[in-house]
Enzyme design. Sequence first.
Site, PDB file in Angstrom:
ATOM      1  CG  ASP A 390      -1.679   1.175   1.342  1.00  0.00           C
ATOM      2  OD1 ASP A 390      -2.577   1.093   0.424  1.00  0.00           O
ATOM      3  OD2 ASP A 390      -1.899   2.198   2.151  1.00  0.00           O
ATOM      4  CG  ASN A 398      -4.309  11.944  -5.110  1.00  0.00           C
ATOM      5  OD1 ASN A 398      -3.535  12.330  -5.916  1.00  0.00           O
ATOM      6  ND2 ASN A 398      -4.835  10.939  -4.386  1.00  0.00           N
ATOM      7  CG  HIS A 403      -6.386  14.078  -7.987  1.00  0.00           C
ATOM      8  ND1 HIS A 403      -6.787  13.082  -7.234  1.00  0.00           N
ATOM      9  CD2 HIS A 403      -7.445  15.148  -7.605  1.00  0.00           C
ATOM     10  CE1 HIS A 403      -7.823  13.456  -6.433  1.00  0.00           C
ATOM     11  NE2 HIS A 403      -8.071  14.577  -6.464  1.00  0.00           N
ATOM     12  CG  ASP A 407      -3.279   9.737 -11.485  1.00  0.00           C
ATOM     13  OD1 ASP A 407      -4.197   8.989 -10.569  1.00  0.00           O
ATOM     14  OD2 ASP A 407      -4.156  10.227 -12.458  1.00  0.00           O
ATOM     15  CG  ASP A 433      -3.043   3.768  -2.117  1.00  0.00           C
ATOM     16  OD1 ASP A 433      -4.229   3.146  -2.164  1.00  0.00           O
ATOM     17  OD2 ASP A 433      -2.728   4.414  -1.229  1.00  0.00           O
TER      18      ASP A 433
END
Length: 504
Positions: A390, A398, A403, A407, A433
């Site tokens: 994770d 973000n 964002h 990404d 994620d």
Amino acid sequence: MSQRKYISATILIIVCTTSILSALILREVRNLQNYMGYIAENGKSALFHEEFINQNIAFRLSRAFSSKAPLDSDTQKKLAELCHHVETVGSISGLNLKTKKVATLDGTLQTRNLSCEQWISDIPALPILHETETKTAPKYSFSNYTGYAFNNIRYYIDLAHNYIYINHLVDSRNYTFSNWLVGDGDSINIARSGHTITIDDSALNDLIHGENIVSHIYKDGYTRKNIISMLTPVFINNTVKGILITDVNINDLATSFKTFDRPLLWKFLSLYVTDNTTGADILFHKPAIKSIDLINHKEDITKYYTLHIKLDAIYIIISNMWLVALYLLSTWLLIRYTQKQLLRHDSLSRDNITDAMTGLYNRKVLTTELEHKINTLIEKNIPVTVVAIDSDGLKKINDTLGHHMGDKAIQSLGTALAQSIRKSDYGIRLGGDEFSLILIDSTLSKSRDVISRAQDHLQAIDTDKIVAFSYGSYQLHQDDTLEVAFLKADELLYQHKRNKYEAR
């Protein structure tokens, strides 16, 4: 593309196209076998036509001899002059014995009867032997063989006046038809002469009583080759005056059976006639190239003779080259098409189970087939370890950086994981994620090596130094399912995350 699928598809295509090719070739072979029967029937019809010509000429001779009117003085004088042209070679007399001296005769007359006055009156009828098939065939005949060019020897043996007339010029210094001139006193002995060409007494008796007969195969003294003779009686006033004989030689047989409609096939045929009684053969056609006889056709053409037709395998190969070329081309095209379809299917399959952002697998890879595969590995004591991963602080990235940077962080982590595992392992993006690794033939200690490599790759990839991750590793035991393994790995992941942040 699965190599096994490609090989299986290729084998299936080759089997199918080869089966079709084999079926088409077998059909062609059956058609050719039927065509051999057509050749036999066509040849028999041609020989029958030749037999008819012989009978027709004999009939015309009978009519000419029977209808002779008393000779006038001029005709008697002309015939008497012909007697002055009589030659002698040894014990044989006759006309045109050495060269053509009698303009009205195109053949040679041989005799041991020195009395020219006895046989000279037959001379006006003898040119009938030279008339062509077209002239001798009836005007309304059903026969379609009138155009064939037979070059056979035809001769008339006169039993009344003991002479033989041949429709070819014969140099009597080199050859005389002595087998037919065998005398019994002053007469030709037809029985002894017939025996010289293997005609038995029963057939001779039928001949004398008006039957048309055919000899056995015998070696002709004139041509020195095996021939067959057709014999037809010639009558005058219901009495046998003579016999008309037509010799069927090799060229005549070849003309009879030649496949004018298939000139290429003719080059690969072998044809011969066997005498059922004597066993003698007449081979009248050989193939241009000889390999293996693919088709053998045998058929009786009379009670005496069996026709043998053999077709060489080279003809099948040559005549079906286009089919073989089509077979090779179609097989190649089908294999190419199948290869493209398999690649397309694999591509679609990969797209279906591949995460577009990272290139790793997505959740769709978690199928019952994968579950079965892992269970089989564990049963074989091959270690399988699941690693839950994770990203740390993705929400903060973000919120603070945007964002697009979030990404980028997910892509960087996915790339690092992909570079750290083997082809036999499974790297999966579960969503957001969250990642998972299924490491085949890996223990917990080996899984830590994978994590270490991922961290090293991430440092090289993440130039902004914004990406970090937590993980939890669990090695499957007997009877564990993937779902259980994921849950336990998740617990270890969150424990790792809590320990990491509590330490801070």
